[in-house]
Write a protein that holds these residues in place. Structure first.
Motif, PDB file in Angstrom:
ATOM      1  N   THR A 137      48.117  67.860  59.243  1.00 33.85           N
ATOM      2  CA  THR A 137      48.548  68.457  58.234  1.00 33.85           C
ATOM      3  C   THR A 137      49.690  67.588  57.693  1.00 33.85           C
ATOM      4  O   THR A 137      50.399  67.126  58.612  1.00 33.85           O
ATOM      5  CB  THR A 137      49.039  69.913  58.256  1.00 33.85           C
ATOM      6  OG1 THR A 137      49.819  69.925  59.578  1.00 33.85           O
ATOM      7  CG2 THR A 137      47.671  70.765  58.406  1.00 33.85           C
ATOM      8  N   VAL A 138      50.220  67.781  56.536  1.00 36.65           N
ATOM      9  CA  VAL A 138      51.246  66.937  55.810  1.00 36.65           C
ATOM     10  C   VAL A 138      52.201  68.020  55.128  1.00 36.65           C
ATOM     11  O   VAL A 138      51.687  68.761  54.213  1.00 36.65           O
ATOM     12  CB  VAL A 138      50.964  65.808  55.005  1.00 36.65           C
ATOM     13  CG1 VAL A 138      52.064  64.965  54.408  1.00 36.65           C
ATOM     14  CG2 VAL A 138      50.084  64.771  55.925  1.00 36.65           C
ATOM     15  N   ALA A 139      53.226  68.026  55.349  1.00 34.18           N
ATOM     16  CA  ALA A 139      54.437  68.804  54.432  1.00 34.18           C
ATOM     17  C   ALA A 139      55.287  67.840  53.474  1.00 34.18           C
ATOM     18  O   ALA A 139      55.702  66.895  54.082  1.00 34.18           O
ATOM     19  CB  ALA A 139      55.096  69.941  55.116  1.00 34.18           C
ATOM     20  N   VAL A 140      55.185  67.733  52.178  1.00 35.40           N
ATOM     21  CA  VAL A 140      55.901  66.871  51.578  1.00 35.40           C
ATOM     22  C   VAL A 140      57.297  67.590  51.134  1.00 35.40           C
ATOM     23  O   VAL A 140      57.231  68.515  50.297  1.00 35.40           O
ATOM     24  CB  VAL A 140      55.184  66.544  50.238  1.00 35.40           C
ATOM     25  CG1 VAL A 140      55.848  65.503  49.237  1.00 35.40           C
ATOM     26  CG2 VAL A 140      53.821  65.812  50.600  1.00 35.40           C
ATOM     27  N   MET A 141      58.101  67.127  51.482  1.00 32.64           N
ATOM     28  CA  MET A 141      59.589  67.671  50.925  1.00 32.64           C
ATOM     29  C   MET A 141      60.210  66.949  49.793  1.00 32.64           C
ATOM     30  O   MET A 141      60.163  65.629  49.965  1.00 32.64           O
ATOM     31  CB  MET A 141      60.466  67.536  52.451  1.00 32.64           C
ATOM     32  CG  MET A 141      60.129  68.695  53.352  1.00 32.64           C
ATOM     33  SD  MET A 141      61.594  68.730  54.408  1.00 32.64           S
ATOM     34  CE  MET A 141      62.988  69.644  53.402  1.00 32.64           C
ATOM     35  N   TYR A 142      60.767  67.644  49.100  1.00 31.25           N
ATOM     36  CA  TYR A 142      61.631  66.974  47.819  1.00 31.25           C
ATOM     37  C   TYR A 142      62.772  67.735  47.583  1.00 31.25           C
ATOM     38  O   TYR A 142      62.659  69.014  47.474  1.00 31.25           O
ATOM     39  CB  TYR A 142      60.686  67.012  46.549  1.00 31.25           C
ATOM     40  CG  TYR A 142      61.456  66.280  45.410  1.00 31.25           C
ATOM     41  CD1 TYR A 142      61.532  64.964  45.405  1.00 31.25           C
ATOM     42  CD2 TYR A 142      62.047  67.002  44.408  1.00 31.25           C
ATOM     43  CE1 TYR A 142      62.240  64.236  44.305  1.00 31.25           C
ATOM     44  CE2 TYR A 142      62.687  66.284  43.452  1.00 31.25           C
ATOM     45  CZ  TYR A 142      62.733  65.067  43.274  1.00 31.25           C
ATOM     46  OH  TYR A 142      63.340  64.362  42.261  1.00 31.25           O
TER      47      TYR A 142
ATOM     48  N   VAL B  98      59.822  72.162  50.426  1.00 24.48           N
ATOM     49  CA  VAL B  98      58.266  71.786  50.521  1.00 24.48           C
ATOM     50  C   VAL B  98      57.688  71.983  49.264  1.00 24.48           C
ATOM     51  O   VAL B  98      57.556  73.124  48.920  1.00 24.48           O
ATOM     52  CB  VAL B  98      57.669  72.392  51.807  1.00 24.48           C
ATOM     53  CG1 VAL B  98      56.268  72.100  51.815  1.00 24.48           C
ATOM     54  CG2 VAL B  98      58.330  71.990  53.229  1.00 24.48           C
ATOM     55  N   VAL B  99      57.185  70.919  48.749  1.00 27.61           N
ATOM     56  CA  VAL B  99      56.511  71.091  47.477  1.00 27.61           C
ATOM     57  C   VAL B  99      55.126  71.072  47.782  1.00 27.61           C
ATOM     58  O   VAL B  99      54.206  71.549  46.702  1.00 27.61           O
ATOM     59  CB  VAL B  99      56.894  69.876  46.444  1.00 27.61           C
ATOM     60  CG1 VAL B  99      58.393  70.217  46.273  1.00 27.61           C
ATOM     61  CG2 VAL B  99      56.644  68.579  46.977  1.00 27.61           C
TER      62      VAL B  99
END
Length: 334
Positions: free
Chosen positions: A238-243, A247-248
C-alpha cells in the motif's frame, strides 16, 4: 498500558486483512516557534498490518519524517501532538504511542516492538564504539545470540570485516547499512525505515528493498518513508501519498501506480524518467501558512472554486481513499 483503538478503514484489496498492528487516527503535529506554528502533520489516519509494507511518499518537507518521529516520541519539546497511534501486540495490551509517555516508549517500544532506521545514520551511531560492538550490545540486550552480528551484516549487504571499523571510518552507505542492521537486531514486529536507501548505489538499493520485502513476507510490518517512487513501486503493498502535511491518497500500490486518482499523485508519477519526465509545476505551500482549502489547488490543473474548502477523504473504486474534490477517475489519464 492500555489504549482505546481508533476506528480504521478496511485494508485495501491485496493486503493482509487482520487487525492492524498499528492504527493511526487523526494524528496532528505542530511545532511552536516564536512567531508562527509549523503544521507538520495534519489529521493523518492510516494503518499497517502484519505482513504489509506501507510506503509513505511525497516531496521533501511534506511531513513524512515527522510522522516517523511522532510515532516513537522523538520530537523536540516545542512539538504538540494530537490524535492516536495505537500499537497492538499479541502478548500484551494495545498501547497508544501518543499518550503512553516517554518512559513507556523507551522501555517497551523503541528498539523493541518498533525499530527505526533513521534518515541520518551519522547522528545515530556512537562514535566511540565499533559497528561490531554496537551490534553485539544490541543483540545481547534483547536476549539474542551475539554471534549473529556477522549474519546481520551480510543480510544488509555489509562486509562483516567492516564491523570492526568506527563510525567515522565508514562511508555514508556503510553507515546506512549498519543502522539498518541495528534496527533489525531485536527482530521488531514493526520497522519504520526513514529513507533507508540514502547513499546506496542501485544494486544495494535493490538489496535493501528486497530485505524489507522479506521482513513483511515473514510476518512483520514495515513503514517505508521515501521520496523514491521507484522504490515504493518495487516493494509496497500500500502507498500513502503525503502533501503539505496531509495524506491525500492511500491505496493499494499496484492500483495507485497504474491509475492515480489525486492530481498530485499523478503529477509525481509524471515526473518519473520512465513516464513524462515532467516536474510537478509550482511549489508546495509553507507549513507555517497552509491554505484553508486544498493545499494543492494552486498547482492543480483541475482546480475550481470548490477547492477553497478542505476535501475529506473519500472511497476510491477498488479500495483505498483520496482527498480531492475532483479526483481523476480510475483508469483515466490525468
Amino acid at each position: 498500558m492500555t489504549a482505546t483503538e481508533p476506528a480504521t478503514a478496511p485494508a485495501p484489496p491485496g493486503c493482509p486483512t487482520s487487525r492492524p498492528l498499528l492504527a493511526v487516527d487523526g494524528l496532528g503535529v505542530r511545532f511552536r516557534l516564536p512567531d508562527v506554528s509549523v503544521h507538520a502533520v495534519t489529521d493523518l489516519s492510516l494503518s499497517v498490518r502484519a505482513g504489509e509494507l506501507l510506503a509513505v511518499v511525497g516531496e521533501s518537507g511534506c511531513g513524512k519524517s515527522v510522522l516517523a518521529h511522532a510515532l516513537l516520541g522523538l520530537l523536540p519539546a516545542n512539538a504538540t501532538i494530537t490524535g492516536h497511534a495505537v500499537l497492538h501486540h499479541p502478548d500484551s495490551d494495545p498501547v497508544d504511542l501518543v499518550t503512553c509517555g516517554q518512559r513507556h516508549l523507551a522501555r517497551e517500544v523503541r528498539g523493541r516492538r518498533v525499530g527505526l532506521v533513521p534518515q541520518s545514520p551519522a547522528t545515530a551511531l556512537n562514535p566511540v564504539r565499533t559497528g561490531r560492538r554496537l551490534l553485539r550490545e544490541t543483540l545481547r540486550a534483547h536476549g539474542r545470540d551475539r554471534g549473529g552480528a556477522d549474519r546481520l551484516a551480510v543480510d544488509v549487504g555489509l562486509d562483516p570485516a567492516d564491523l570492526d571499523r568506527y563510525p567515522h571510518e565508514l562511508s555514508g552507505g556503510m553507515a546506512q547499512r549498519l543502522v539498518t542492521a541495528l534496527a533489525l537486531a531485536p527482530d521488531p514486529a514493526l520497522l519504520i525505515a526513514d529513507e533507508p536507501t540514502t547513499g546506496l548505489d542501485r544494486p544495494l538499493v535493490d538489496h535493501t528493498l528486497d530485505l524489507l520485502r522479506r521482513r513483511c513476507d515473514s510476518g512483520a510490518a514495515v513503514v517505508l518513508i521515501t521520496h523514491d517512487l521507484a522504490a515504493a513501486r518495487r516493494v509496497a503493498d500500500t502507498v500513502a501519498v503525503m502533501y503539505a502535511s496531509r495524506v491525500v491518497e492511500h491505496r493499494e500500490g499496484d492500483r495507485l501506480f497504474a491509475s492515480p486518482t489525486h492530481p498530485y499523485g499523478a503529477a509525481l508519477l509524471d515526473a518519473l524518467p520512465d513516464r513524462a519526465f515532467r516536474p510537478v509545476p509550482g511549489d508546495p505551500p509553507t507549513l507555517t501558512a497552509l491554505p484553508v482549502g486544498c493545499a494543492f489547488a494552486p498547482r492543480c490543473p483541475r482546480r475550481t472554486e470548490r477547492c477553497s474548502g478542505q476535501p475529506p477523504p473519500a472511497p476510491v473504486a477498488g479500495g483505498g481513499t483520496v482527498a480531492c474534490h475532483h479526483p481523476i477517475p480510475t483508469g483515466a489519464v490525468a
